[in-house]
Design an enzyme around this catalytic site. Structure first.
Site, PDB file in Angstrom:
ATOM      1  N   GLN A 121       6.948   6.874  11.584  1.00 30.67           N
ATOM      2  CA  GLN A 121       5.645   7.548  11.605  1.00 30.67           C
ATOM      3  C   GLN A 121       4.525   6.516  11.616  1.00 30.67           C
ATOM      4  O   GLN A 121       4.341   5.805  10.626  1.00 30.67           O
ATOM      5  CB  GLN A 121       5.535   8.440  10.361  1.00 30.67           C
ATOM      6  CG  GLN A 121       4.208   9.136  10.186  1.00 30.67           C
ATOM      7  CD  GLN A 121       4.146   9.898   8.872  1.00 30.67           C
ATOM      8  OE1 GLN A 121       4.888   9.602   7.939  1.00 30.67           O
ATOM      9  NE2 GLN A 121       3.271  10.881   8.798  1.00 30.67           N
TER      10      GLN A 121
ATOM     11  N   SER B  35      -0.968   5.645   9.143  1.00 27.98           N
ATOM     12  CA  SER B  35      -1.912   4.834   8.364  1.00 27.98           C
ATOM     13  C   SER B  35      -2.171   3.490   9.013  1.00 27.98           C
ATOM     14  O   SER B  35      -1.309   2.938   9.711  1.00 27.98           O
ATOM     15  CB  SER B  35      -1.363   4.585   6.957  1.00 27.98           C
ATOM     16  OG  SER B  35      -1.188   5.782   6.267  1.00 27.98           O
TER      17      SER B  35
ATOM     18  N   GLU C 263       4.826  18.421   6.008  1.00 27.39           N
ATOM     19  CA  GLU C 263       5.297  17.328   5.162  1.00 27.39           C
ATOM     20  C   GLU C 263       5.100  17.665   3.688  1.00 27.39           C
ATOM     21  O   GLU C 263       5.921  17.352   2.848  1.00 27.39           O
ATOM     22  CB  GLU C 263       4.518  16.045   5.508  1.00 27.39           C
ATOM     23  CG  GLU C 263       5.105  14.768   4.914  1.00 27.39           C
ATOM     24  CD  GLU C 263       4.191  13.550   5.114  1.00 27.39           C
ATOM     25  OE1 GLU C 263       3.009  13.724   5.464  1.00 27.39           O
ATOM     26  OE2 GLU C 263       4.678  12.432   4.913  1.00 27.39           O
TER      27      GLU C 263
ATOM     28  N   GLU D 205      -5.662  12.154  -5.547  1.00 24.64           N
ATOM     29  CA  GLU D 205      -7.100  12.402  -5.572  1.00 24.64           C
ATOM     30  C   GLU D 205      -7.499  13.341  -4.426  1.00 24.64           C
ATOM     31  O   GLU D 205      -8.326  14.241  -4.614  1.00 24.64           O
ATOM     32  CB  GLU D 205      -7.866  11.068  -5.471  1.00 24.64           C
ATOM     33  CG  GLU D 205      -7.714  10.134  -6.681  1.00 24.64           C
ATOM     34  CD  GLU D 205      -6.407   9.351  -6.710  1.00 24.64           C
ATOM     35  OE1 GLU D 205      -5.586   9.482  -5.774  1.00 24.64           O
ATOM     36  OE2 GLU D 205      -6.197   8.596  -7.686  1.00 24.64           O
TER      37      GLU D 205
END
Lengths: 392, 391
Positions: A126, A129, A244, A380
């Site tokens: 994947q 990021s 996911e 967060e």
């Protein structure tokens, strides 16, 4: 209201359990029980064994290698695999890319890739990021410049799990600079063997190599390997990330690890006394078991028992609880294992002593569990999502 | 310290600053990582600096060629070592070993050893715990070590495991049952690890420090004190308390490092067009870390104070156990939060912040982890002196 399984579901569970008992190699079972990840070759072999039953991607349509099974059967399968413990089918293939292709792929892409995903003929990683795009994923900068019937890709991805083993990558790239950043993103399938792709290992704090950086230097990707329309890749990503989140809570993993913790507590001794004789430890395990039961029931309630009742917060709720529970269980296993678990990684110079082998996977698992509240949407971010839904 | 004094003296401040500067020059993170890849028997490059600065002589009395420092002075040193993530054998060779010799050895036994420690010439490992004091599978019962007297010479046979800093140590100070001694039961012995009958198997811990298992077969040994002096159990308890206080001081330094790395990171790293530090959740987490740091500072200082001056506390044992327990928990939580606020980079071997958590685990385990301390504290609670009634 009820929490019981139909006759068919009970039969299915029994069949899965029997299949695993007969077919899972004992060295793989023992490796996972000790807390280690399976070796890539073991993952592939087992994934293909499951695929022979249609269980690698059971929720896919039959024409692409699935069994059209519903969420309940998927969850039963996951529970039984974790219980054994046995390796799960490769999540990147069957839970991430596969559903995206089913929803957004062309008939040609589905025909070519889906059977290869289901059989792990191609191992996908994947590429989302980047160093500058973590939680703020839409600010990604890896660029894909259109040149005739190819894209030319330049940039870098990071935290790419198993990129060093993968054959292909599904990758978010920037194909336009749009006023809203997500409107310039496309979803590409990239061959890891293409010229210009470089993989650099990242050693994580568990001492292992799972993660990587991947660099793209003028990598040519055929346009037919783009999924969905150009500049509409973010819709694929959102769909994928939604999927996911459901599996990522790791509920069945928690149950197996908590059972293993209890077993350790009963068989380990200190000053000649079994650890479980300590009332403080019993209280802690009892609390974790109750919390795990709540998470287990929530998993069933959200996914199967009340599937229409979601205001959008549920996936985040499961991720928040699941990651916390994973971390607390991993920490408890480490805390109660004493000095043996603190002996470091099994490489040539640093192997744990023979007496400490039983604990070899425990500290690495604890360190890696710190990532559970970071990957797949950090805590967060998850809390922001829930708060926005609750409060507006 | 007399009266209420929690600040450093000017000498202590100077010591802290010099140490911090030296460690920054010679034990920065990259240097540390390179050092940990060196074979264990290479001389420790920091050791020359420690000797030059006198810190190897701190715990040795002046009469024995040392500097006659107190535990509060060792606190200053250990806090800096923690902050630099040093994992060498300073605590066992230069803090616990001198204390053990002063408590249990005869004058003639200890003089040459203390001089060697003060001069930074000795590496000493200690195996003071009960051989079955660490967690193990029930089938792995450890027989421990027994001492035999043969023709005027003590020899030790048996095994012990999980001994910190054993690989590369010159001497092993080990607790053993005394064969035929119904009165004493156990005593402390000094074994030359290079002599015959000693087999060491080393391994590396998660923080990069070295530990090992030892098998002794007729290893020649010197009994500390030759029967005179403080009973073994009392010596071991005192050393356990000292070790706990030392671990608290180091852990405080580790927590301070993790906190400062995180403060800098969240003030620098940007996502969504602003620094992480602008997010309330992040700000509150930093605030919570600060709260934990204050508790840890207070308790680590208290632990050092009550070692030097047990009269300063109503219950010194409870204070030390409380310090070790709290710092074990708060330290773990703070280091975990530090990783969380770093996001992905906190998970990598290349960044220092993850190593804070690794170090914290080993410090927690040493001299009784937070759970062991909590068990002691819970056991020590009683209804005596309260108004509670049993119906």
């Amino acid at each position: 209201m009820n929490f019981s399984f139909s006759r068919e579901q009970q039969d299915f569970r029994r069949d899965v359990r029997a299949f695993i008992a007969e077919n899972l190699p004992s060295e793989v079972r023992e490796r996972l029980r000790a807390g280690h990840a399976p070796l890539p070759a073991q993952t592939i072999a087992w994934h293909r064994k499951l695929n022979e039953q249609g269980w690698a991607a059971p929720h896919w349509p039959r024409e692409y290698g699935g069994l059209d099974l519903g969420m309940a059967e998927r969850l039963i399968l996951a529970e039984e695999l974790y219980r054994a413990p046995a390796p799960m089918p490769l999540v990147f293939n069957v839970s991430m890319l596969g559903p995206v292709l089913l929803r957004f792929g062309t008939p040609e892409q589905k025909a070519h890739f889906l059977p290869r995903l289901a059989n792990l003929d191609l191992w996908f990683c994947q590429g989302f990021s980047e160093p500058g795009a973590g939680s703020d994923l839409t600010s990604l900068r890896t660029a894909a410049r259109r040149e005739g019937d190819h894209y030319v890709v330049d940039g870098q991805k990071i935290w790419t799990t198993m990129a060093h083993v993968a054959d292909w990558m599904f990758c978010l790239v920037r194909t336009a600079d749009a006023p809203r950043k997500q409107d310039g993103i496309s979803f590409l399938l990239i061959d890891m063997k293409a010229p210009g792709v470089t993989v650099r290992p990242i050693i994580s704090i568990d001492g292992a190599h799972h993660l990587n950086e991947v660099f793209f230097d003028s990598v040519r990707v055929p346009v037919e390997n783009r999924v969905g329309a150009e500049n509409e890749g973010w819709a694929c990503a959102r769909y994928l990330l939604g999927n996911e989140r459901t599996g990522i809570a790791g509920v069945p993993w928690c149950r197996e690890r908590l059972d293993r913790t209890l077993e350790l507590a009963a068989t380990l001794v200190q000053h000649g006394q079994p650890l479980l004789a300590n009332p403080l430890l019993r209280a802690e395990i009892a609390t974790l078991r109750a919390e795990m039961r709540a998470l287990e029931v929530s998993n069933w309630r959200f996914i199967v028992g009340d599937p229409d009742g979601d205001d959008g917060a549920r996936a985040s709720v499961l991720k928040l609880q699941g990651s916390a529970l994973q971390q607390r269980i991993a920490a408890l296993m480490q805390r109660l294992s004493g000095g043996a678990a603190l002996q470091a990684w099994p490489d040539a110079d640093n192997a744990p002593s023979d007496q400490a082998q039983w604990a070899a996977g425990i500290a690495p698992r604890y360190f890696y569990s710190r990532a559970a509240s970071i990957y797949g949407g950090a805590n967060e971010i998850q809390r922001d999502i829930v708060a926005r839904i609750c409060l507006g | 310290m007399s009266g209420m004094q929690f600040n450093y003296t000017s000498e202590q401040s100077q010591l802290a600053q010099s140490l911090r500067r030296m460690l920054s020059d010679h034990h920065g993170f990259r240097q540390r990582q390179a050092l940990l890849r060196e074979p264990v028997d290479r001389p420790d490059p920091l050791w020359r600096h420690f000797t030059d600065m006198g810190v190897t002589a701190l715990a040795v009395p002046e009469v024995d060629a040392g500097l006659g420092g107190k535990t509060e002075d060792l606190f200053v040193v250990l806090r800096e070592l923690g902050r630099a993530l040093v994992v060498g054998h300073y605590v066992s060779s230069c803090v616990i070993a001198p204390a053990a010799l002063l408590l249990a050895a005869s004058t003639s036994q200890r003089a040459p050893l203390l001089a060697g420690i003060a001069a930074g010439e000795l590496r000493i490992a200690l195996a003071l715990t009960d051989a079955n004091g660490d967690v193990r599978p029930a089938a792995q019962r450890n027989p421990g070590c027994t001492a035999y007297m043969t023709q005027g010479q003590w020899t030790l046979s048996g095994q012990h495991s999980g001994i910190a800093h054993l690989p590369g140590a010159d001497w092993l100070l080990i607790r053993a049952g005394v064969e035929g001694d119904a009165r004493e039961g156990e005593a402390l012995f000094l074994v030359d690890t290079r002599a015959a009958g000693t087999e060491v198997r080393g391994h590396t811990l998660v923080d990069g420090s070295r530990a090992g298992d030892v098998r002794l077969q007729g290893a020649p040994a010197a009994r500390l004190g030759e029967g005179a002096g403080v009973p073994c159990a009392a010596v071991v308890s005192a050393l356990d308390r000292l070790g706990a206080a030392a671990a608290c001081a180091e852990a405080l330094g580790v927590m301070e490092l993790a906190y400062e790395l995180t403060r800098e990171y969240v003030n620098t790293r940007q996502q969504f067009g602003r620094t992480l530090a602008t997010n309330q959740a992040v700000r509150h987490c930093i605030a919570d870390m600060r709260v934990s740091l204050e508790s840890a500072t207070s308790m680590a200082m208290l632990a050092a104070i009550v070692i030097d001056n047990p009269q300063a506390s109503v219950d010194p044992n409870q204070d030390i156990a409380s310090a070790k327990m709290l710092i074990g928990r708060l330290g773990r939580q703070l280091c975990e939060d530090a990783i969380q606020l770093h996001g992905g980079v906190g998970m990598t071997d290349e960044f220092a912040v993850g190593h804070c958590l690794r170090r914290m685990l080993v410090l927690d385990h040493s001299f009784g982890n937070a759970d062991v301390q909590l068990g002691r504290l819970a056991d020590s609670l009683s209804m005596a002196g309260t108004d509670a009634r049993v119906a």
